[in-house]
Design an enzyme around this catalytic site. Sequence first.
Site, short mmCIF file in Angstrom:
data_model
loop_
_atom_site.label_atom_id
_atom_site.label_comp_id
_atom_site.label_asym_id
_atom_site.label_seq_id
_atom_site.Cartn_x
_atom_site.Cartn_y
_atom_site.Cartn_z
N THR A 1 7.24 11.99 14.30
CA THR A 1 7.59 11.93 12.63
C THR A 1 7.94 12.87 11.98
OG1 THR A 1 6.41 11.09 10.80
CG2 THR A 1 5.09 12.55 11.90
N ASN B 1 7.29 13.09 8.63
CA ASN B 1 6.42 12.82 7.43
C ASN B 1 5.39 13.67 7.47
OD1 ASN B 1 4.73 11.76 5.60
ND2 ASN B 1 5.87 10.00 5.43
N LYS C 1 1.93 11.86 7.02
CA LYS C 1 1.59 10.96 8.07
C LYS C 1 0.75 11.80 9.03
CE LYS C 1 4.70 7.27 8.56
NZ LYS C 1 5.69 6.90 9.59
N ASP D 1 5.66 3.14 12.45
CA ASP D 1 6.39 2.63 11.47
C ASP D 1 5.56 1.78 10.45
OD1 ASP D 1 9.14 3.18 10.60
OD2 ASP D 1 9.28 0.81 10.49
N PHE E 1 0.13 9.46 -0.41
CA PHE E 1 1.72 9.39 -0.56
C PHE E 1 2.10 8.06 -0.66
CE2 PHE E 1 3.42 7.92 3.83
CZ PHE E 1 1.79 7.94 4.21
N GLY E 2 3.58 8.04 -0.77
CA GLY E 2 4.16 6.68 -0.91
C GLY E 2 3.76 5.80 -2.04
N ASP F 1 0.62 4.61 -2.42
CA ASP F 1 -0.79 4.71 -2.64
C ASP F 1 -1.18 4.38 -3.93
OD1 ASP F 1 -1.11 4.80 0.20
OD2 ASP F 1 -1.56 6.93 0.30
N LYS G 1 -9.78 6.75 2.66
CA LYS G 1 -8.52 5.80 3.11
C LYS G 1 -8.28 5.77 4.52
CE LYS G 1 -3.38 6.13 3.09
NZ LYS G 1 -2.30 6.52 2.80
N ARG H 1 -3.20 2.58 8.94
CA ARG H 1 -2.78 3.76 9.71
C ARG H 1 -3.99 4.05 10.72
NH1 ARG H 1 -0.34 6.60 6.93
NH2 ARG H 1 1.90 5.29 7.59
P1 ITT Z 1 8.90 8.86 9.89
O1 ITT Z 1 9.73 7.61 10.10
O2 ITT Z 1 9.54 10.28 10.20
O3 ITT Z 1 7.60 8.62 10.49
P2 ITT Z 1 8.92 7.57 7.21
O4 ITT Z 1 8.44 8.28 5.73
O5 ITT Z 1 10.27 7.43 7.19
O6 ITT Z 1 8.57 8.78 8.23
P3 ITT Z 1 8.27 4.86 7.63
O7 ITT Z 1 9.40 4.65 7.74
O8 ITT Z 1 7.20 4.73 8.59
O9 ITT Z 1 8.17 6.55 7.62
O10 ITT Z 1 7.57 4.70 6.19
C1 ITT Z 1 8.04 3.89 5.13
C2 ITT Z 1 7.71 4.19 3.74
O11 ITT Z 1 6.44 3.61 3.51
C3 ITT Z 1 7.19 5.80 3.58
O12 ITT Z 1 8.26 6.43 3.14
C4 ITT Z 1 6.31 5.37 2.36
O13 ITT Z 1 6.93 5.40 1.03
C5 ITT Z 1 5.63 4.30 2.68
N1 ITT Z 1 4.06 4.47 3.49
C6 ITT Z 1 3.91 4.71 4.84
N2 ITT Z 1 2.76 4.99 4.99
C7 ITT Z 1 2.18 4.80 3.87
C8 ITT Z 1 1.01 4.95 3.20
O14 ITT Z 1 -0.28 5.13 4.09
N3 ITT Z 1 0.60 4.80 2.02
C9 ITT Z 1 1.59 4.65 1.31
N4 ITT Z 1 3.03 4.53 1.37
C10 ITT Z 1 3.16 4.54 2.68
#
Ligand code: ITT
Length: 194
Positions: free
Chosen positions: A8, A10, A13, A68, A148-149, A151, A171, A177
């Site tokens: 990753t 991210n 994560k 993912d 993040f994201g 949440d 969480k 996850r």
């Molecule tokens: P990697 O592919 O490098 O692992 P990424 O951010 O692209 O990182 P994903 O494609 O798995 O990862 O994630 C898609 C999106 O979903 C991510 O950018 C966040 O906006 C959201 N997301 C993922 N996990 C989350 C979480 O635990 N809580 C809230 N939003 C999440």
Amino acid sequence: MRKLIFATHNTHKLTEIRQILPEWEILGLTDIGLHDEIIENGQTLEANAEIKADYVYRKTGVSCFADDTGLEVEALNGAPGVHSARYATNGHDFKANMDKLLKEMTGIDKRGARFRTSVCLILNDEKHFFEGIVYGQIITVPRGDEGFGYDPVFVPDGYTKTFAEMDAEEKNSISHRGMAVSKLQDFLLNLLLY
Ligand code: ITT
């Protein structure tokens, strides 16, 4: 300490995975100096998890895993789903993604959604998949600064707080996850036992 590569870029994560798997030293892609952008062009979360793990395994020859994750909203027929990272823009703009989601859901009363994580582990040339799902509701006004994201707009069923109002431990104990990675952990621990 045993080492495992987590495919990753991210950092949020990575922090969560390190908390969920304290028995392993978890190395992210930055830690191993792999800065390539991995093109996630799969049609499903499983396919994208596999693409990321495969890419890193081929580059390093070392066992690794990838996650993912998507937010699947019932009233939007599962969107943003596999497109969660680039829902609003081509970048990973968490705020723009959330704003777009709230806009799409304006006036919609049915607010059920789920986070789903697919983890792909490549170990000794074999692939193993683990899934975690958490159900909840999308609220109308974001709350909280943790996580993040998406949440701040997701309240898991049985709770009143959003994921962004929970500390990492809370969480991880109920999250998509947390669930997927606990299954990965059980699998790895079993291998070590037998
Ligand atoms: P990697 O592919 O490098 O692992 P990424 O951010 O692209 O990182 P994903 O494609 O798995 O990862 O994630 C898609 C999106 O979903 C991510 O950018 C966040 O906006 C959201 N997301 C993922 N996990 C989350 C979480 O635990 N809580 C809230 N939003 C999440």
